[in-house]
Structure formats: C-alpha cells, structure tokens
Design a protein around this motif. Structure first.
Motif, PDB file in Angstrom:
ATOM      1  N   LEU B  49       0.813  -1.217   0.000  1.00 19.53           N
ATOM      2  CA  LEU B  49       0.000   0.000   0.000  1.00 19.53           C
ATOM      3  C   LEU B  49       0.841   1.259   0.000  1.00 19.53           C
ATOM      4  O   LEU B  49       0.480   2.268  -0.581  1.00 19.53           O
ATOM      5  CB  LEU B  49      -0.828   0.066   1.295  1.00 19.53           C
ATOM      6  N   TYR B  50       1.965   1.175   0.717  1.00 13.55           N
ATOM      7  CA  TYR B  50       2.725   2.376   1.018  1.00 13.55           C
ATOM      8  C   TYR B  50       4.193   2.092   0.703  1.00 13.55           C
ATOM      9  O   TYR B  50       4.841   1.304   1.399  1.00 13.55           O
ATOM     10  CB  TYR B  50       2.493   2.695   2.498  1.00 13.55           C
ATOM     11  N   LEU B 113      -2.821   4.788   7.342  1.00 15.69           N
ATOM     12  CA  LEU B 113      -3.316   4.504   5.987  1.00 15.69           C
ATOM     13  C   LEU B 113      -4.837   4.352   5.936  1.00 15.69           C
ATOM     14  O   LEU B 113      -5.374   3.922   4.906  1.00 15.69           O
ATOM     15  CB  LEU B 113      -2.658   3.217   5.460  1.00 15.69           C
ATOM     16  N   THR B 114      -5.532   4.699   7.017  1.00 16.50           N
ATOM     17  CA  THR B 114      -6.983   4.454   7.090  1.00 16.50           C
ATOM     18  C   THR B 114      -7.735   4.981   5.871  1.00 16.50           C
ATOM     19  O   THR B 114      -8.525   4.252   5.259  1.00 16.50           O
ATOM     20  CB  THR B 114      -7.585   5.123   8.349  1.00 16.50           C
ATOM     21  N   ALA B 115      -7.519   6.239   5.521  1.00 14.04           N
ATOM     22  CA  ALA B 115      -8.286   6.852   4.431  1.00 14.04           C
ATOM     23  C   ALA B 115      -8.075   6.092   3.119  1.00 14.04           C
ATOM     24  O   ALA B 115      -9.023   5.824   2.386  1.00 14.04           O
ATOM     25  CB  ALA B 115      -7.878   8.308   4.266  1.00 14.04           C
ATOM     26  N   GLN B 116      -6.818   5.727   2.875  1.00 20.54           N
ATOM     27  CA  GLN B 116      -6.488   5.013   1.639  1.00 20.54           C
ATOM     28  C   GLN B 116      -7.147   3.625   1.607  1.00 20.54           C
ATOM     29  O   GLN B 116      -7.718   3.227   0.594  1.00 20.54           O
ATOM     30  CB  GLN B 116      -4.962   4.879   1.557  1.00 20.54           C
ATOM     31  N   VAL B 117      -7.082   2.915   2.739  1.00 17.84           N
ATOM     32  CA  VAL B 117      -7.664   1.572   2.808  1.00 17.84           C
ATOM     33  C   VAL B 117      -9.172   1.653   2.609  1.00 17.84           C
ATOM     34  O   VAL B 117      -9.762   0.884   1.847  1.00 17.84           O
ATOM     35  CB  VAL B 117      -7.333   0.912   4.172  1.00 17.84           C
ATOM     36  N   ARG B 118      -9.794   2.613   3.304  1.00 19.51           N
ATOM     37  CA  ARG B 118     -11.245   2.768   3.198  1.00 19.51           C
ATOM     38  C   ARG B 118     -11.659   3.060   1.747  1.00 19.51           C
ATOM     39  O   ARG B 118     -12.601   2.489   1.233  1.00 19.51           O
ATOM     40  CB  ARG B 118     -11.688   3.923   4.113  1.00 19.51           C
ATOM     41  N   LYS B 119     -10.901   3.934   1.106  1.00 11.73           N
ATOM     42  CA  LYS B 119     -11.243   4.310  -0.265  1.00 11.73           C
ATOM     43  C   LYS B 119     -11.112   3.109  -1.206  1.00 11.73           C
ATOM     44  O   LYS B 119     -11.980   2.859  -2.040  1.00 11.73           O
ATOM     45  CB  LYS B 119     -10.354   5.470  -0.734  1.00 11.73           C
ATOM     46  N   LEU B 120     -10.032   2.359  -1.038  1.00 13.95           N
ATOM     47  CA  LEU B 120      -9.835   1.197  -1.916  1.00 13.95           C
ATOM     48  C   LEU B 120     -10.969   0.195  -1.738  1.00 13.95           C
ATOM     49  O   LEU B 120     -11.477  -0.363  -2.705  1.00 13.95           O
ATOM     50  CB  LEU B 120      -8.482   0.527  -1.625  1.00 13.95           C
ATOM     51  N   GLN B 139      -5.515   2.623  -8.749  1.00 14.52           N
ATOM     52  CA  GLN B 139      -4.860   2.445  -7.438  1.00 14.52           C
ATOM     53  C   GLN B 139      -5.025   1.022  -6.907  1.00 14.52           C
ATOM     54  O   GLN B 139      -4.104   0.454  -6.331  1.00 14.52           O
ATOM     55  CB  GLN B 139      -5.413   3.419  -6.389  1.00 14.52           C
ATOM     56  N   TYR B 143      -2.048  -1.609  -6.105  1.00 15.60           N
ATOM     57  CA  TYR B 143      -1.894  -2.262  -4.803  1.00 15.60           C
ATOM     58  C   TYR B 143      -1.798  -3.781  -4.988  1.00 15.60           C
ATOM     59  O   TYR B 143      -0.900  -4.435  -4.461  1.00 15.60           O
ATOM     60  CB  TYR B 143      -3.059  -1.910  -3.866  1.00 15.60           C
TER      61      TYR B 143
END
Lengths: 127, 204
Positions: B49-50, B113-120, B139, B143
């Motif tokens: 992810l990162y 990374l919450t926002a990114q995980v939620r969006k994915l 994205q 990933y």
C-alpha cells in the motif's frame, strides 16, 4: 438530568438517550438507543437490551472477522436481539429481532425483524 | 551456523507501550504458526500500500521506543521471517514481545493509511456492483500488483499453504481480505483486537 449522546460517522450514526444519576454528565441509565445506517432506511431502535446486544454482536463479530475463528456466540450461544453473520468476504448481514411487548393473537409467533446488509467499510464504522 | 538466541528482556525493562497488549500464555516454541503468518502478511499488505513503509517501520520502532526489541532492519527481517511460509524462514521462535512489537507497528501504520484503505475497499464495492474487473481501477490494481509481487518474491512456493495462492485471482482475494483486516485494526480497540485474534482458537 436527561442526556443525549451522539456518535456521528460518515455512514453511520448512533444516538443514545438516558439520564445521569449524579451531577457529572455521565450517562448512567440508558433509556433509548438508535442506530442509523446511511442509505438503509429507518434506524434500528430499542432500549438497554437492544444496545447491549448490538455492542455484544458487533464486538464478537469484529473479533471473528480478524481471526477467522467463529465467536463463542456462533458456537451455540445466543447473542440476543442483534446478530451479525457473514454473507461473503466483504458483505455482512446484521439482523435485528424487535421484541414484541404484548403479542396479540394475530402477532403470535410471528417474528418481527429486520436485516441489513453491510459492506466491510460500513460495518467497520460500527466498531 | 546456529546463533545463540538473545535472552528475552525482562518485563520490567520492556518498553511500556507493550503493556497495551495483554500477555498471553504461549508454548516454549513461541507464538503459534498462524500468528506468525498473519502478522507478517498484514505487514506485507502495508508494504504494498505504502512504498516507503519499510523505512517508516524502522522510524516507528524508534519513535515508539521499541528499539530494544527491533534494533535495526536485520532484526525486523529476522522477526518477520519467523513466518513459516517465507523463503528464508527463520526457525527461531517468535517471542511474545517481538509479536507485540510487530502488532503495534502494523496498527500504527494501518491507522496512518486508514483513508487510503477505506477508499480502496469502497471503490472495490463499486467495481463489484458494476461487475467490472479490478484492473479498471488504477490504485487498486497497483496495490494488488505490488502485493502479488511481494508475496511471490518472499514466500516459498514449495510450501503447501503458498501453493494455494497459485493464481492472480487467489492472491488478489488474499490482498483484499488483508485490506479489510487492516481497516478493522484502525478502530478504537483495533490493536487489542488484532493482538487477541492472533491467538484465537489456539490451544497451548
């Protein structure tokens, strides 16, 4: 003193109402609880039994989600008014059995309940 | 050459952040197999992810006072390599303190990374509804591509448990399942939940 507590998240809202037995603003007795899911119609409502059951079901399911091991509630125990079950990896069904106060002849043995399907992101907001 | 195992620091000298996680009775052979696999895979998903997460994990160990347990990159690699699915699996046990340190690092990174995980995950739901393949989402496919590459380069293909992930689809499924778990790690008691989940159902 009546107290209302509001827990507001983007897709889900929890409203608790009760009163405080002393001067401090501590919600010491719960009168009602409402759980709203965005886009899922009327909120789930109830009293202390509903709220405790909701907390128990959500907590137990969250643990099960992470470990993959069925929770003790699923191994024969009864969780109460609220239950959550896995539909598939990313979809979870919350069922709410509303208690009937005074069943009439026509209502007898007719379960009154609702089920709401939640995605993982929606479910996580309840945790 | 077999190296002597470093003695486990006594609880009095252990970093206080470890006290956030309860001690769990484990056998003399260290943490169970499932715990070792699960925590390493969650960190693998974070790496996919990162991009800078390897460096950030080391920075976190310093910031959180975990240097006594994870002093450097080699130690982090050695601890993670107690995952029995790894190509370079270390046969030394994973101690309770080391497992706690990895859990804390994973949860701090997951929160970041919450926002990114939620969006994915939300976008993945939309793709499913429209019956579109994950490749349609830039994205998400980045990933999953990185996750598959990390998994294949680090896990031993001769292990039965690794053979089960012999296609892109199965690895994508694992990558998405780990995203869901990472999201649950970000909750109020997420760290404690993850920690307990690593031992759920294990018999000592």
């Amino acid at each position: 003193m009546t107290i209302q507590r509001l827990y507001d998240l983007p897709n889900c809202k929890l409203v608790l109402e009760g009163y405080s037995a002393d001067q401090r603003p501590v919600l010491s007795a719960l009168m009602s609880a409402e759980c709203h899911f965005k886009g899922k119609g009327q909120p789930l409502t109830g009293g202390l039994e509903f709220f405790e059951s909701l907390v128990r079901a959500v907590s137990s399911y969250a643990q099960e989600f992470l470990s993959g091991v069925p929770s003790p509630l699923d191994r024969g125990g009864k969780s109460g008014l609220v239950e959550i079950r896995k539909i598939r990896g990313d979809l979870h069904r919350l069922t709410f059995e509303e208690p009937m106060e005074t069943p009439t002849e026509t209502q007898e043995n007719v379960p009154s309940g609702r089920s709401i399907d939640l995605t993982t992101v929606l479910l996580r907001q309840r945790i | 050459m077999e190296l002597e195992k470093a003695p486990e620091p006594s609880s009095s000298s252990a970093p206080s952040i470890l006290d956030n996680l309860p001690d769990i009775a484990i056998s003399n052979s260290g943490c169970p197999r499932r715990s070792r696999i699960q925590i390493d895979l969650l960190l693998l998903a974070i790496e996919a992810l990162y991009l800078g997460s390897g460096e950030y994990m080391l920075k976190l160990t310093k910031d959180l006072g975990l240097e006594a347990i994870v002093p450097n990159r080699v130690a982090l690699w050695r601890i993670r390599s107690t995952n029995p699915l790894r190509r370079n699996n270390q046969r030394s046990p994973l101690t309770l303190q080391e497992a706690k340190a990895l859990t804390i690092i994973a949860c701090y990174l997951a929160k970041r990374l919450t926002a990114q995980v939620r969006k994915l995950l939300l976008d993945y739901q939309q793709l499913r509804l429209k019956q579109l393949p994950v490749e349609n989402h830039l994205q998400l496919s980045f990933y999953l591509e990185r996750f598959r590459a990390h998994f294949r380069s680090r896990m031993n293909p001769r292990r039965t448990a690794v053979m089960a992930y012999n296609s892109d689809e199965k690895l994508n499924e694992l990558g998405l399942e780990l995203l869901g778990k990472l999201l649950f790690c970000t909750g109020t008691a997420g760290m404690q939940r993850l920690w307990i989940s690593l031992f759920d159902g294990e018999v000592v």
